[in-house]
Write a protein that holds these residues in place. Sequence first.
Motif, PDB file in Angstrom:
ATOM      1  N   PRO A 110       0.865  -1.053   0.127  1.00 31.18           N
ATOM      2  CA  PRO A 110       0.185   0.117  -0.125  1.00 31.18           C
ATOM      3  C   PRO A 110       0.908   1.295  -0.167  1.00 31.18           C
ATOM      4  CG  PRO A 110       0.082  -1.080   2.189  1.00 31.18           C
ATOM      5  CD  PRO A 110       0.629  -1.892   1.520  1.00 31.18           C
ATOM      6  N   CYS A 111       0.395   2.133  -0.554  1.00 34.59           N
ATOM      7  CA  CYS A 111       0.865   3.573  -0.732  1.00 34.59           C
ATOM      8  C   CYS A 111       0.876   4.201   0.721  1.00 34.59           C
ATOM      9  CB  CYS A 111       0.250   4.409  -1.788  1.00 34.59           C
ATOM     10  SG  CYS A 111       0.883   6.149  -1.629  1.00 34.59           S
ATOM     11  N   ARG A 112       2.163   4.904   1.107  1.00 36.34           N
ATOM     12  CA  ARG A 112       2.004   5.512   2.267  1.00 36.34           C
ATOM     13  C   ARG A 112       1.135   6.667   2.338  1.00 36.34           C
ATOM     14  NH1 ARG A 112       8.712   5.211   3.723  1.00 36.34           N
ATOM     15  NH2 ARG A 112       8.561   2.907   3.518  1.00 36.34           N
ATOM     16  N   GLY A 113       0.963   7.277   1.236  1.00 36.30           N
ATOM     17  CA  GLY A 113       0.168   8.466   1.110  1.00 36.30           C
ATOM     18  C   GLY A 113      -1.110   8.125   1.069  1.00 36.30           C
ATOM     19  N   LEU A 162       0.448  -0.094  -4.811  1.00 34.96           N
ATOM     20  CA  LEU A 162       1.234   0.595  -5.977  1.00 34.96           C
ATOM     21  C   LEU A 162       1.464  -0.179  -7.316  1.00 34.96           C
ATOM     22  CD1 LEU A 162       4.222   1.473  -3.321  1.00 34.96           C
ATOM     23  CD2 LEU A 162       2.854   3.163  -4.660  1.00 34.96           C
ATOM     24  N   GLN A 163       0.405  -0.857  -7.759  1.00 33.21           N
ATOM     25  CA  GLN A 163       0.384  -1.654  -8.661  1.00 33.21           C
ATOM     26  C   GLN A 163       0.480  -0.624 -10.012  1.00 33.21           C
ATOM     27  OE1 GLN A 163      -3.176  -3.791  -8.606  1.00 33.21           O
ATOM     28  NE2 GLN A 163      -4.540  -1.881  -9.381  1.00 33.21           N
ATOM     29  N   ASP A 164       0.122   0.633 -10.062  1.00 35.70           N
ATOM     30  CA  ASP A 164       0.190   1.510 -11.197  1.00 35.70           C
ATOM     31  C   ASP A 164       1.352   2.645 -10.799  1.00 35.70           C
ATOM     32  OD1 ASP A 164      -1.962   0.164 -12.627  1.00 35.70           O
ATOM     33  OD2 ASP A 164      -3.424   1.690 -11.356  1.00 35.70           O
ATOM     34  N   SER A 165       2.225   2.277 -10.195  1.00 37.12           N
ATOM     35  CA  SER A 165       3.546   3.165  -9.964  1.00 37.12           C
ATOM     36  C   SER A 165       4.272   3.155 -10.804  1.00 37.12           C
ATOM     37  CB  SER A 165       4.018   2.652  -8.582  1.00 37.12           C
ATOM     38  OG  SER A 165       4.734   1.363  -8.845  1.00 37.12           O
ATOM     39  N   ALA A 166       4.869   4.422 -10.869  1.00 39.37           N
ATOM     40  CA  ALA A 166       6.241   4.607 -11.963  1.00 39.37           C
ATOM     41  C   ALA A 166       7.205   4.464 -11.326  1.00 39.37           C
ATOM     42  CB  ALA A 166       6.060   6.052 -12.392  1.00 39.37           C
ATOM     43  N   ILE A 167       8.333   4.026 -11.879  1.00 38.91           N
ATOM     44  CA  ILE A 167       9.738   3.707 -11.408  1.00 38.91           C
ATOM     45  C   ILE A 167      10.509   4.830 -12.024  1.00 38.91           C
ATOM     46  CG2 ILE A 167      11.665   2.073 -10.973  1.00 38.91           C
ATOM     47  CD1 ILE A 167       9.937   0.041 -11.022  1.00 38.91           C
ATOM     48  N   GLU A 168      11.231   5.651 -10.936  1.00 36.34           N
ATOM     49  CA  GLU A 168      12.342   6.437 -11.268  1.00 36.34           C
ATOM     50  C   GLU A 168      13.666   6.103 -10.654  1.00 36.34           C
ATOM     51  OE1 GLU A 168      11.040  10.650 -10.218  1.00 36.34           O
ATOM     52  OE2 GLU A 168       9.470  10.125 -11.476  1.00 36.34           O
ATOM     53  N   ILE A 169      14.600   5.747 -11.881  1.00 40.38           N
ATOM     54  CA  ILE A 169      16.142   5.379 -11.419  1.00 40.38           C
ATOM     55  C   ILE A 169      16.790   6.489 -10.503  1.00 40.38           C
ATOM     56  CG2 ILE A 169      18.168   4.336 -12.066  1.00 40.38           C
ATOM     57  CD1 ILE A 169      16.385   3.075 -14.317  1.00 40.38           C
ATOM     58  N   ARG A 170      17.116   6.299  -9.486  1.00 38.60           N
ATOM     59  CA  ARG A 170      17.998   7.355  -8.606  1.00 38.60           C
ATOM     60  C   ARG A 170      19.419   7.033  -8.691  1.00 38.60           C
ATOM     61  NH1 ARG A 170      15.175  11.128  -9.742  1.00 38.60           N
ATOM     62  NH2 ARG A 170      12.922  11.223  -8.574  1.00 38.60           N
ATOM     63  N   GLY A 171      19.836   5.969  -8.562  1.00 40.87           N
ATOM     64  CA  GLY A 171      21.455   5.457  -8.410  1.00 40.87           C
ATOM     65  C   GLY A 171      21.457   4.049  -9.053  1.00 40.87           C
ATOM     66  N   SER A 226      -1.767   6.839  -8.037  1.00 41.96           N
ATOM     67  CA  SER A 226      -3.152   7.264  -7.538  1.00 41.96           C
ATOM     68  C   SER A 226      -2.843   8.794  -6.995  1.00 41.96           C
ATOM     69  CB  SER A 226      -3.644   6.527  -6.575  1.00 41.96           C
ATOM     70  OG  SER A 226      -4.185   5.158  -6.951  1.00 41.96           O
ATOM     71  N   CYS A 227      -1.780   8.915  -6.074  1.00 40.96           N
ATOM     72  CA  CYS A 227      -1.652  10.380  -5.305  1.00 40.96           C
ATOM     73  C   CYS A 227      -0.520  11.049  -5.690  1.00 40.96           C
ATOM     74  CB  CYS A 227      -1.864  10.084  -3.857  1.00 40.96           C
ATOM     75  SG  CYS A 227      -0.650   9.273  -2.903  1.00 40.96           S
ATOM     76  N   GLY A 228       0.547  10.275  -6.395  1.00 38.11           N
ATOM     77  CA  GLY A 228       1.734  11.030  -6.445  1.00 38.11           C
ATOM     78  C   GLY A 228       2.682  10.893  -5.181  1.00 38.11           C
ATOM     79  N   ALA A 229       2.615  10.136  -4.415  1.00 34.19           N
ATOM     80  CA  ALA A 229       3.330  10.006  -3.293  1.00 34.19           C
ATOM     81  C   ALA A 229       4.596   9.297  -3.585  1.00 34.19           C
ATOM     82  CB  ALA A 229       2.770   9.668  -2.076  1.00 34.19           C
ATOM     83  N   THR A 230       5.998   9.450  -2.933  1.00 30.98           N
ATOM     84  CA  THR A 230       6.958   8.687  -3.568  1.00 30.98           C
ATOM     85  C   THR A 230       7.524   7.784  -2.508  1.00 30.98           C
ATOM     86  OG1 THR A 230       8.607  10.469  -2.712  1.00 30.98           O
ATOM     87  CG2 THR A 230       7.692  10.294  -5.180  1.00 30.98           C
ATOM     88  N   SER A 231       8.080   6.837  -2.751  1.00 33.11           N
ATOM     89  CA  SER A 231       8.901   5.875  -1.856  1.00 33.11           C
ATOM     90  C   SER A 231      10.233   5.434  -2.521  1.00 33.11           C
ATOM     91  CB  SER A 231       8.135   4.613  -1.509  1.00 33.11           C
ATOM     92  OG  SER A 231       6.814   4.940  -1.099  1.00 33.11           O
ATOM     93  N   THR A 232      11.317   5.508  -1.639  1.00 37.18           N
ATOM     94  CA  THR A 232      12.522   4.972  -2.285  1.00 37.18           C
ATOM     95  C   THR A 232      12.860   3.848  -1.723  1.00 37.18           C
ATOM     96  OG1 THR A 232      13.119   7.646  -2.238  1.00 37.18           O
ATOM     97  CG2 THR A 232      14.892   5.851  -2.328  1.00 37.18           C
ATOM     98  N   VAL A 233      13.392   2.847  -2.755  1.00 39.80           N
ATOM     99  CA  VAL A 233      13.916   1.419  -2.289  1.00 39.80           C
ATOM    100  C   VAL A 233      15.127   1.299  -2.839  1.00 39.80           C
ATOM    101  CG1 VAL A 233      11.463   0.465  -1.911  1.00 39.80           C
ATOM    102  CG2 VAL A 233      12.789   0.542  -4.364  1.00 39.80           C
TER     103      VAL A 233
END
Length: 81
Positions: free
Chosen positions: A29-32, A37-46, A60-67
């Motif tokens: 589940p999204c923290r926001g 997070l099934q429709d999430s986008a992935i942004e590569i940070r490193g 859904s809401c645009g909240a981000t989580s770093t993994v």
Amino acid sequence: MTVHGMDGANQPGLALVLELIHEQARHVPCRGCGQALQDSAIEIRGIEIDRIVVELVCGSCGATSTVAATPSTEPGTAVVR
């Protein structure tokens, strides 16, 4: 899954790792907003030799989580945190 970020995202091995991260995240589940997070986008940070850091953006809401994904001690497995 939408991938944004570094040029290395077109490498087959990296694409597989990103798909695995996305597959695991789709049930979290999204923290926001609490939606999966099934429709999430992935942004590569490193990208390092032994670690990939990505940011998941909730569709859904645009909240981000770093993994971060790192190799496990067992061959063919990884740890996602």
